[in-house]
Design a protein around this motif. Structure first.
Motif, PDB file in Angstrom:
ATOM      1  N   GLN A  93      43.459 -82.084 -28.512  1.00 38.78           N
ATOM      2  CA  GLN A  93      44.544 -83.165 -28.632  1.00 38.78           C
ATOM      3  C   GLN A  93      43.805 -84.499 -28.815  1.00 38.78           C
ATOM      4  OE1 GLN A  93      46.366 -81.797 -30.538  1.00 38.78           O
ATOM      5  NE2 GLN A  93      46.937 -84.339 -31.409  1.00 38.78           N
ATOM      6  N   ALA A  94      43.335 -84.972 -27.417  1.00 37.16           N
ATOM      7  CA  ALA A  94      43.212 -86.271 -27.352  1.00 37.16           C
ATOM      8  C   ALA A  94      42.410 -86.653 -27.673  1.00 37.16           C
ATOM      9  CB  ALA A  94      42.900 -86.239 -25.753  1.00 37.16           C
ATOM     10  N   ILE A  95      41.288 -86.370 -28.376  1.00 36.25           N
ATOM     11  CA  ILE A  95      39.737 -86.582 -29.094  1.00 36.25           C
ATOM     12  C   ILE A  95      40.688 -87.009 -30.466  1.00 36.25           C
ATOM     13  CG2 ILE A  95      38.928 -84.093 -29.855  1.00 36.25           C
ATOM     14  CD1 ILE A  95      37.174 -87.861 -29.229  1.00 36.25           C
ATOM     15  N   ILE A  96      41.146 -85.522 -30.904  1.00 39.53           N
ATOM     16  CA  ILE A  96      42.440 -86.078 -32.571  1.00 39.53           C
ATOM     17  C   ILE A  96      43.267 -87.174 -32.300  1.00 39.53           C
ATOM     18  CG2 ILE A  96      43.401 -85.033 -33.779  1.00 39.53           C
ATOM     19  CD1 ILE A  96      42.339 -81.822 -32.791  1.00 39.53           C
ATOM     20  N   ALA A  97      43.649 -86.964 -31.622  1.00 41.68           N
ATOM     21  CA  ALA A  97      44.576 -88.211 -31.287  1.00 41.68           C
ATOM     22  C   ALA A  97      44.312 -89.783 -31.212  1.00 41.68           C
ATOM     23  CB  ALA A  97      45.972 -88.087 -30.210  1.00 41.68           C
ATOM     24  N   SER A  98      43.487 -89.455 -30.309  1.00 42.02           N
ATOM     25  CA  SER A  98      42.269 -90.893 -30.673  1.00 42.02           C
ATOM     26  C   SER A  98      41.850 -91.549 -31.924  1.00 42.02           C
ATOM     27  CB  SER A  98      41.211 -91.176 -29.504  1.00 42.02           C
ATOM     28  OG  SER A  98      41.398 -90.589 -27.769  1.00 42.02           O
ATOM     29  N   SER A  99      41.020 -89.898 -32.743  1.00 47.62           N
ATOM     30  CA  SER A  99      40.530 -90.248 -33.742  1.00 47.62           C
ATOM     31  C   SER A  99      41.455 -91.078 -35.290  1.00 47.62           C
ATOM     32  CB  SER A  99      39.780 -89.184 -34.489  1.00 47.62           C
ATOM     33  OG  SER A  99      38.964 -88.365 -33.489  1.00 47.62           O
TER      34      SER A  99
END
Length: 198
Positions: free
Chosen positions: A52-58
């Motif tokens: 979720q963190a990589i998706i939200a950051s992207s």
């Protein structure tokens, strides 16, 4: 913010500071101020939280890129498509050059995709939306005006360029092309124009 949001913010910080694979649950707890049990309660696992963190950051990075340059005026290269193409890439390349931790995290995740089915599935779900957003930025239109076929074909082209430029920025940061260089390359590919020798 509640624990769920605190955890996500902490995971995003860890992503930049330690990378995707090296971040532990304890790192996230330290960065978020939440407790260890709350990761399982809110996200099921550390891995699910990191996805979720990589998706939200992207998504946040993409949304910020979409704001610069805004509209289709002179600051975005006027009405000529190749001028706009060059101007938007210059803005994107500026972000790439100044946000190396984010770029490194993105490239790290690319290397994990073949061996991590859950990560591959999570990123695959949001990839079409990313392509749609890129078409909207480069064409200077709202996302809602991008049809699915354009998002699939043209969006994939922009995503391929963006991914390649991210990787190149880590390998040879001093040899990055400019937006105008990319427009020149595109002109040669599409029109067969020969580059002028310097």
């Amino acid at each position: 913010m509640g624990h769920r949001e605190d955890l996500l913010e902490g995971a995003k910080r860890c992503l930049l500071e330690k990378g995707y694979a090296r971040t532990t649950a304890r790192d996230i707890v330290a960065a978020s101020g939440a407790n260890l049990a709350s990761i399982g309660y809110h996200y099921g696992s550390k891995d699910a939280l990191m996805r979720q963190a990589i998706i939200a950051s992207s998504e946040e990075w993409g949304a910020s890129v979409a704001q610069v340059p805004a509209g289709g005026g002179a600051e975005a290269g006027g009405t000529d498509p190749l001028e706009r193409f060059a101007a938007v890439w210059d803005a994107v390349l500026q972000r790439i050059s100044t946000e190396r931790e984010f770029i490194a995290a993105q490239v790290e995740v690319l290397g994990l995709l073949p061996r991590d089915a859950a990560l591959r599935e999570a990123i695959g779900e949001v990839l079409p939306e990313g392509g749609e957003g890129l078409v909207a930025v480069f064409e200077g239109v709202p996302d809602t005006e991008v049809d699915p076929e354009s998002a699939r074909i043209v969006g994939s082209f922009y995503q391929a360029l963006l991914t390649g430029l991210m990787v190149q920025s880590l390998l040879t940061p001093d040899a990055m092309p400019s937006g105008r260089d990319l427009a020149t390359a595109l002109r040669r590919v599409t029109a067969g124009e020969v580059l002028e020798k310097k």
